[in-house]
Design a protein around this motif. Structure first.
Motif: not given
Length: 214
Positions: A94-98, A112-117, A119-121, A123-126
């Motif tokens: 999980p991104i936040e754990e990494a 990431a392969g979608t807009v949703e992925e 945006i979430l990435a 938000q979680l720290g990418a």
């Protein structure tokens, strides 16, 4: 190492399967001399000790050319080798754990392969996104191709840098102009070429012309 979007212009992912009896270090150095701006060590078949030794050697090489260096998937190796960061896929940790494990000062790249992925990435720290596969690739045979429109939408939806990945070479790279990406990630377009230095120089020249950085 702080990530600059200019450093994603020409991003090389390693793959020893293309090199025959040549050493990975020597071939990667040829590409660094000619302008590779970011380096990812990707190893799926090495034991941990060999992987770590290679990672340490590759980190030293990247430092000599002042190029960011990340490890694909393996956070343990990234930490032990003092790599600049790690790149993970959607099916890895999980991104936040990494982010928690590597700390705020290391680079975290996320596929990431979608807009949703995407945006979430973010938000979680990418720190940056690898988006693809853009074209068909032998490296990941099960990867679904991403349309130009999706690539563009992802770039418009996030504030972090985006690098396109998957089957990109000097014949098709021009079709990515105007997508909003900061650069391209390649393997065979450099490492599978008879003249790695020449292939790198030509790709870098194209990238500098079509991907404008402020």
């Amino acid at each position: 190492m702080k990530l600059d979007n200019k450093s994603l212009l020409l991003y090389l992912v390693t793959d020893r399967s293309w090199l025959g009896d040549q050493s990975l270090i020597s071939q990667v150095e040829k590409s660094l001399i000619e302008g590779v701006t970011f380096l990812q060590l990707r190893e799926k078949n090495l034991d941990n000790e060999s992987f770590l030794n290679l990672a340490i050697e590759m980190k030293d090489l990247a430092c000599r050319y002042d190029v960011p260096f990340v490890i694909n998937d393996n956070i343990d190796i990234a930490i032990k080798s003092d790599a600049d960061g790690v790149h993970i896929g959607q099916d890895d940790m999980p991104i936040e754990e990494a982010r928690k494990i590597i700390g705020k000062d290391k680079i975290l790249g996320v596929s990431a392969g979608t807009v949703e992925e995407a945006i979430l990435a973010e938000q979680l720290g990418a720190d940056y996104l690898g988006v693809g596969a853009i074209f068909s690739t032998n490296t990941k045979k099960d990867a679904q191709n991403i349309s130009f429109e999706t690539l563009k939408n992802i770039c418009e939806s996030v504030d972090i840098p985006v690098v396109a990945i998957g089957g990109i070479n000097k014949e098709n790279i021009l079709s990515l102009e105007g997508s909003g990406i900061d650069g391209v990630s390649v393997i065979s377009a450099i490492l599978a070429q008879k003249n790695i230095a020449k292939a790198t120089y030509e790709l870098k020249d194209i990238c500098e012309r079509i991907f404008k950085h402020d």
